[in-house]
Design a protein around this motif. Structure first.
Motif, mmCIF file in Angstrom:
data_model
loop_
_atom_site.group_PDB
_atom_site.id
_atom_site.type_symbol
_atom_site.label_atom_id
_atom_site.label_comp_id
_atom_site.label_asym_id
_atom_site.label_seq_id
_atom_site.Cartn_x
_atom_site.Cartn_y
_atom_site.Cartn_z
ATOM 1 N N PHE A 197 0.871 -1.172 0.000
ATOM 2 C CA PHE A 197 0.000 0.000 0.000
ATOM 3 C C PHE A 197 0.909 1.223 0.000
ATOM 4 C CE2 PHE A 197 -2.154 3.515 2.075
ATOM 5 C CZ PHE A 197 -3.333 3.579 1.339
ATOM 6 N N GLN A 198 0.573 2.184 -0.867
ATOM 7 C CA GLN A 198 1.387 3.398 -0.976
ATOM 8 C C GLN A 198 0.474 4.602 -1.079
ATOM 9 O OE1 GLN A 198 4.902 3.459 -3.643
ATOM 10 N NE2 GLN A 198 3.912 5.201 -4.667
ATOM 11 N N ALA A 199 0.716 5.586 -0.225
ATOM 12 C CA ALA A 199 -0.020 6.845 -0.261
ATOM 13 C C ALA A 199 0.881 7.895 -0.884
ATOM 14 C CB ALA A 199 -0.436 7.263 1.142
ATOM 15 N N ASN A 200 0.425 8.485 -1.978
ATOM 16 C CA ASN A 200 1.192 9.517 -2.663
ATOM 17 C C ASN A 200 0.853 10.879 -2.073
ATOM 18 O OD1 ASN A 200 2.460 7.714 -4.501
ATOM 19 N ND2 ASN A 200 0.542 7.606 -5.654
ATOM 20 N N ILE A 201 1.874 11.550 -1.611
ATOM 21 C CA ILE A 201 1.706 12.751 -0.796
ATOM 22 C C ILE A 201 1.632 14.003 -1.667
ATOM 23 C CG2 ILE A 201 2.788 14.163 0.999
ATOM 24 C CD1 ILE A 201 4.164 11.541 1.952
ATOM 25 N N ASP A 202 0.692 14.890 -1.352
ATOM 26 C CA ASP A 202 0.606 16.215 -1.945
ATOM 27 C C ASP A 202 0.077 17.142 -0.865
ATOM 28 O OD1 ASP A 202 0.445 18.417 -3.518
ATOM 29 O OD2 ASP A 202 -1.249 17.745 -4.719
ATOM 30 N N ALA A 203 1.010 17.728 -0.086
ATOM 31 C CA ALA A 203 0.624 18.496 1.094
ATOM 32 C C ALA A 203 1.383 19.812 1.119
ATOM 33 C CB ALA A 203 0.905 17.689 2.360
ATOM 34 N N MET A 204 1.070 20.646 2.099
ATOM 35 C CA MET A 204 1.761 21.912 2.278
ATOM 36 C C MET A 204 2.371 21.937 3.675
ATOM 37 S SD MET A 204 1.360 23.643 -0.555
ATOM 38 C CE MET A 204 1.830 25.302 -0.053
ATOM 39 N N LEU A 205 3.634 22.370 3.737
ATOM 40 C CA LEU A 205 4.299 22.607 5.016
ATOM 41 C C LEU A 205 4.425 24.117 5.141
ATOM 42 C CD1 LEU A 205 5.679 21.346 7.488
ATOM 43 C CD2 LEU A 205 7.814 21.330 6.181
ATOM 44 N N GLY A 206 3.432 24.729 5.756
ATOM 45 C CA GLY A 206 3.340 26.177 5.726
ATOM 46 C C GLY A 206 3.055 26.615 4.305
ATOM 47 N N GLU A 207 3.965 27.407 3.725
ATOM 48 C CA GLU A 207 3.829 27.843 2.345
ATOM 49 C C GLU A 207 4.601 26.945 1.375
ATOM 50 O OE1 GLU A 207 1.994 30.432 1.246
ATOM 51 O OE2 GLU A 207 1.219 30.591 3.291
ATOM 52 N N MET A 208 5.188 25.861 1.889
ATOM 53 C CA MET A 208 6.076 25.022 1.080
ATOM 54 C C MET A 208 5.345 23.777 0.578
ATOM 55 S SD MET A 208 9.541 23.049 2.231
ATOM 56 C CE MET A 208 10.151 24.522 3.025
ATOM 57 N N PRO A 209 5.262 23.578 -0.753
ATOM 58 C CA PRO A 209 4.679 22.339 -1.271
ATOM 59 C C PRO A 209 5.582 21.136 -0.949
ATOM 60 C CG PRO A 209 4.758 24.052 -2.962
ATOM 61 C CD PRO A 209 5.607 24.522 -1.828
ATOM 62 N N VAL A 210 4.969 20.050 -0.559
ATOM 63 C CA VAL A 210 5.691 18.822 -0.256
ATOM 64 C C VAL A 210 4.984 17.672 -0.965
ATOM 65 C CG1 VAL A 210 6.561 17.280 1.528
ATOM 66 C CG2 VAL A 210 6.325 19.725 2.008
ATOM 67 N N THR A 211 5.762 16.908 -1.713
ATOM 68 C CA THR A 211 5.226 15.729 -2.379
ATOM 69 C C THR A 211 6.058 14.523 -1.986
ATOM 70 O OG1 THR A 211 6.587 16.191 -4.321
ATOM 71 C CG2 THR A 211 4.327 17.040 -4.342
ATOM 72 N N GLY A 212 5.641 13.370 -2.471
ATOM 73 C CA GLY A 212 6.371 12.143 -2.166
ATOM 74 C C GLY A 212 5.424 10.982 -1.987
ATOM 75 N N ASN A 213 5.820 10.028 -1.175
ATOM 76 C CA ASN A 213 4.977 8.871 -0.907
ATOM 77 C C ASN A 213 5.415 8.204 0.380
ATOM 78 O OD1 ASN A 213 7.126 6.819 -1.702
ATOM 79 N ND2 ASN A 213 6.884 7.961 -3.617
ATOM 80 N N ILE A 214 4.516 7.430 0.937
ATOM 81 C CA ILE A 214 4.794 6.655 2.138
ATOM 82 C C ILE A 214 4.015 5.354 2.024
ATOM 83 C CG2 ILE A 214 2.924 7.713 3.487
ATOM 84 C CD1 ILE A 214 4.868 7.554 5.912
ATOM 85 N N GLY A 215 4.630 4.255 2.421
ATOM 86 C CA GLY A 215 3.937 2.992 2.242
ATOM 87 C C GLY A 215 4.650 1.825 2.890
ATOM 88 N N LEU A 216 4.082 0.667 2.664
ATOM 89 C CA LEU A 216 4.616 -0.567 3.223
ATOM 90 C C LEU A 216 4.481 -1.669 2.183
ATOM 91 C CD1 LEU A 216 5.625 -2.216 5.761
ATOM 92 C CD2 LEU A 216 3.206 -2.740 6.149
#
Length: 972
Positions: A608-627
């Protein structure tokens, strides 16, 4: 208005606490996240032509039509596309791109990969074959083609990338950090190769043709060697039925000379007090002086059919085939010092190792010089087939199913022909000349001085004494099915999509050993007498150039000699226990039975993999997390020595020669295990031009598959009268495990094309396979049967057998670290005035260090060796220039010393000295379709040099020559 999203630190910590309770799994190995793919497409300078058919299950967003798009081609365009793909990838990766199918200039894809940061190659026959990533050898690298795991023709897990013609590969990637959707198996990294997708081709129909002639400048020094060869390839891509059907076809042939002139020092496997000081010095087994020559013919084929009847369904079927036929000979002298019973006069000793002396045969030693004429021909074949279907089931959910087969076969016949010097070959009963004296002095990594008291080119003295063939035959095939799903999230503040999938695979590996022998390599037998040569069967050959001081020898026509010599023909190699001169079972060739076997490896995985599309304050953050969760069931056929006890399963086992052995119990042994592999990749967009990546994952590489073949083999050494045994293989061996961490900073230039990238990495090794040897081992503590006495087949004298060495392997839990950093810089100086705006550079430096080591005694004294393939320094630099229709570039690749295997009488672990390889290419486009290409590989004729514990203990000194190419490419 900026949308508020929760902190990624909170997200990462929360997910890390939950991952141990998840069980979900694998997928389309090489997908990028949907958001990142869209972003990459928006920023590409030109439309990429090398998308994999396996990437179509990612949701695509329609892009506005650009009426005026500037298309940059050539090497510069390839670099720009590679940087774009790296920039928008969701892992720490390196990307390899080409203008069109067939435009990569390299002989194989291995050469192209070695220009990427942190990647180096082990040269085989002067060319890149196995690659190393971040200091780890090929066994720790997973290779995939269009997202499907590849098997190897080398009888190992290490894929030989010279099997893949560069003309048939559209693009590639090296994933240095792991994500859950990638197939497990790459502690060092994952190499993904991709063939072309015809429906994503820019044009409706394209046809490419490539023809080049080649020449090797060292071939003229080698008798009967080929000097010239050729490369030929063509490819076609077409779209039909309103662009709903695509067809891609490709063929590539390489016909090249393979030559080398070499000296090989053999390992230090014995001791003797040579200077009378009551201390024992280490002495070498001897050395070899050789010419190698022959031809290598590789035919590669690729085909793909794509069908997209609607925007919600697509179907792809593809195939990739390659056959590598290598016809090679190795001729020259094989010098055997004869062990501690030989006399060593005027010894030169360096750090307790004898590196020079006059060695004289005694009545007890086996000192001799063999005139070797070996046939090293080999045929390797790979076949890959796959079918992939993609469905867009809803607006948010897509599903991909993939069925694949990867198969490899290798047949190395390993034919050897020995000749020895007789006192007089013209008499009826010739006698072996025992008056052997060898004077030698090693000169570090320069060629040694050597002289002899015998003439090895005298047809009235040299006689053929033995023929033997010892084939290595491998079959390896893998069948796999995977099902992957992607669910797009429209309203989530944290994630852009979820990916999940399962994968099932079954790998079957078969290793066969056999032999046929006639005569003796150490004497003349009356029962199998030597053969007298004549001028039609043998030709005197001299060394030249740097090797001119080496003595001449007779080059022998193997097939013609065998036809005249052997009364019953050449004989068919068989697996056999072996009998002595009296026809009694003595197990002297039991290794051929015990080293043969089958391995079955069944793997079930889910992720299972969650593809990340989030904001850290004003900073865009992407990536993924999974097992990723992986369950492995591995087993192998076994033969256990139970000393004939029927209660323990002993059976009458009949070999291929009809010999019965009742001492062994056949069976199957194995182990099952489950591994949990969590991972996270985070990409912080600091500014429009800079980003920071962090990645962490638990990774695994399974034990070398050839080492799962259960093997306990032993043999009596006639020279030392000792019984030596090995048991380094076991189906109980478990994977190499590590926790790895990556941090990289990437700055992409906005005023010109280019980037500056810095990365650090750390691998915490949890376990690895460790091999060690115990001398004077007490075999009574094992189930290995040791004969009390043994009958010498030459003298027919019986002697008492002594305990020798025992080599075995275990899963070592000691662990250790691998760490390092990488720097990469690419820039096109487009700000310069014409004609210099086409000038550019691309370079990288990688440093790797490790505390993991292993012991070896090949150099005499036991020393710690670093991991195989680890070079502390790896450098690659390219300077290129383009002006109008002219393009030129020079590439320099350097790696510092590393540990690997040199092939002599057997495989021996050595240090390979640092090397610098220079390649050059120039091309001119004479019209819109045609280009003339000139290329030189190995411009400086860089040799391969190796040594044992110290540089004074010379290993290999091997020169391959320069390769010159001249030809043209044409595209319609």
């Amino acid at each position: 208005m900026t949308r508020f999203k929760p902190s990624l630190l909170t997200l990462a910590l929360a997910t890390a606490g939950l991952t141990s309770g998840l069980y979900v799994s694998p997928v389309s190995a090489q997908e990028q996240t949907t958001t990142q793919e869209e972003s990459a497409q928006e920023n590409e300078v030109s439309e990429s032509t090398d998308s994999s058919s396996q990437n179509e299950n990612a949701t695509e967003t329609e892009q506005p039509i650009e009426e005026h798009k500037m298309v940059i081609t050539g090497y510069r365009g390839s670099l720009i596309r590679s940087l774009d793909e790296k920039r928008y990838a969701d892992t720490v990766s390196e990307q390899l791109s080409s203008d069109d199918l067939g435009s990569l200039p390299d002989v194989s894809i291995a050469d192209a990969l070695t220009r990427l940061p942190g990647i180096s190659a082990v040269r085989t026959g002067g060319q890149a074959a196995e690659i190393n990533i971040r200091g780890l050898s090929g066994g720790f690298i997973l290779a995939t083609l269009n997202g499907r795991e590849q098997v190897s023709t080398g009888g190992t897990r290490s894929v030989e990338f010279d099997q893949y013609p560069s003309e048939l590969i559209a693009s590639g990637a090296v994933y240095k950090s792991q994500k859950a959707s990638l197939i497990e198996g790459g502690v060092a990294g994952t190499v993904e190769l991709r063939t072309a997708s015809p429906l994503q081709n820019k044009e409706q129909h394209t046809f490419s043709f490539n023809a080049r002639g080649m020449y090797n400048d060292r071939a003229e020094e080698i008798y009967d060697a080929e000097e010239s060869g050729s490369r030929l390839s063509f490819s076609y891509q077409g779209k039909f039925a309103d662009d709903t059907v695509g067809l891609s076809l490709g063929f590539a042939r390489l016909d090249q000379p393979s030559v080398a002139t070499q000296f090989i020092g053999l390992h230090y496997n014995d001791q003797k007090d040579v200077d009378g000081d009551q201390d024992f010095e280490f002495i070498s087994e001897g050395f070899e002086m050789q010419h190698k020559g022959g031809t290598e013919i590789r035919d590669g084929y690729v085909a793909a059919v794509e069908w997209t009847p609607s925007n919600t369904f697509s179907l792809t079927a593809d195939a990739f085939l390659s056959k590598f036929d290598s016809e090679q000979f190795a001729r020259g002298l094989r010098v055997k010092f004869g062990g501690p019973t030989a006399h060593f006069y005027n010894p030169n000793i360096f750090q307790n190792n004898v590196v020079g002396a006059t060695v004289v045969r005694t009545g007890q030693s086996y000192t001799r010089v063999e005139i070797a004429n070996d046939d090293d021909s080999e045929v390797d074949e790979i076949a890959n087939y796959g079918v992939n279907a993609n469905w867009q089931l809803t607006d948010n959910f897509s599903l991909s199913a993939d069925l694949s087969y990867s198969g490899a076969e290798s047949d190395f016949q390993n034919r050897l022909l020995w000749s020895l010097v007789a006192e007089d070959a013209t008499i009826a009963n010739p006698v072996f000349d025992t008056g052997v004296a060898i004077n030698y002095q090693l000169n570090d990594l320069n060629l040694p001085d050597a002289s002899f008291n015998q003439n090895f080119a005298d047809i009235n003295r040299v006689m053929v004494s033995k023929y033997g063939t010892y084939p290595f035959e491998y079959k390896d095939n893998l069948k796999a099915f995977k099902l992957d799903g992607v669910y797009d999230l429209q309203q989530s503040d944290w994630f852009s999509s979820f990916e999940m999938g399962v994968r099932f695979s079954e790998r079957n590996y078969d290793k066969e050993r056999s032999l046929f022998e006639y005569g003796s390599d150490g004497s003349f037998l009356s029962s199998e007498p030597p053969f007298r040569l004549n001028s039609s069967l043998a030709t005197p050959v001299s060394f030249s150039g740097d090797f001119a001081s080496f003595p001449s020898y007779l080059a022998v026509d193997i097939d013609a000699v065998l036809a005249a010599w052997l009364p019953a023909g050449t004989g068919q190699p068989v697996q056999t226990w072996g009998v002595n001169a009296l026809g009694e079972l003595d197990n002297h060739s039991a290794w051929s039975v015990l080293q043969s076997g089958e391995v079955t490896e069944k793997v079930s995985s889910a992720y299972f993999q969650a593809n990340i599309d989030a904001m850290l304050g004003e900073m865009p953050v992407t990536g993924n997390i999974g097992l990723r969760v992986v369950h492995t069931d591995q087993s192998a056929s076994t033969l256990q020595n139970v000393e004939g006890d029927p209660l323990q399963g002993a059976q009458n086992i009949v070999d291929e020669a009809g010999i019965v052995n009742d001492q062994y119990a056949p069976g199957t042994d194995g182990v099952t295990y489950t591994d949990y592999l969590p991972q996270i990749n985070l990409n912080f967009k600091l500014t429009e031009d800079t980003q920071l990546r962090f990645a962490a994952a638990r990774v695994m590489s399974r034990a070398p598959i050839q080492r799962l073949v259960s093997e306990i083999s032993g043999q009596v050494n006639l020279d030392t009268q000792e019984f030596n045994a090995t048991s380094v293989n076991s189906p109980q061996l478990k994977p190499f495990m590590a926790d790895q961490y990556d941090l990289s900073y990437e700055y992409y230039f906005s005023e010109t094309d280019g980037a500056l990238i810095a990365a650090i990495f750390y691998k915490d090794i949890k376990s690895f396979i460790d091999q060690f040897t115990v001398e004077n081992f007490d075999f009574s503590t094992t189930n290995i049967a040791v004969p009390e006495t043994y009958l010498n087949p030459v003298s027919l004298e019986e002697f008492e057998v002594r305990n020798g060495s025992y080599t075995t392997a275990v899963n070592n839990t000691g662990g250790g670290y691998i760490q390092g950093f990488e720097l990469a810089y690419t820039q096109v100086f487009s700000m310069l005035p014409e004609p210099w705006s086409g000038l550019g550079v691309s370079g990288s430096y990688a440093y790797t260090d490790s505390e993991v080591s292993k012991l070896t005694d090949f150099g005499g004294s036991s020393i710690d060796l670093p991991l195989d393939g680890l070079s502390k320094d790896v450098i690659s630099a390219t300077v290129f220039y383009e002006y109008d229709d002219f393009e030129t570039r020079i590439n320099v690749r350097h790696r510092s010393r590393f540990v690997s295997e040199q092939i002599a009488v057997n495989e021996q672990t050595v240090f390979f000295d640092g090397e610098t390889v220079v390649d050059y290419q120039a091309s001119y486009a004479f019209d819109e379709s045609g280009t003339i290409v000139f290329q030189v590989n190995n411009v400086t004729d860089q040799p391969t040099k190796s040594y044992f514990g110290t540089k004074a203990q010379t290993g290999t000194i091997q020169y391959f020559g320069r390769q010159f190419f001249l030809g043209m490419t044409y595209q319609l």
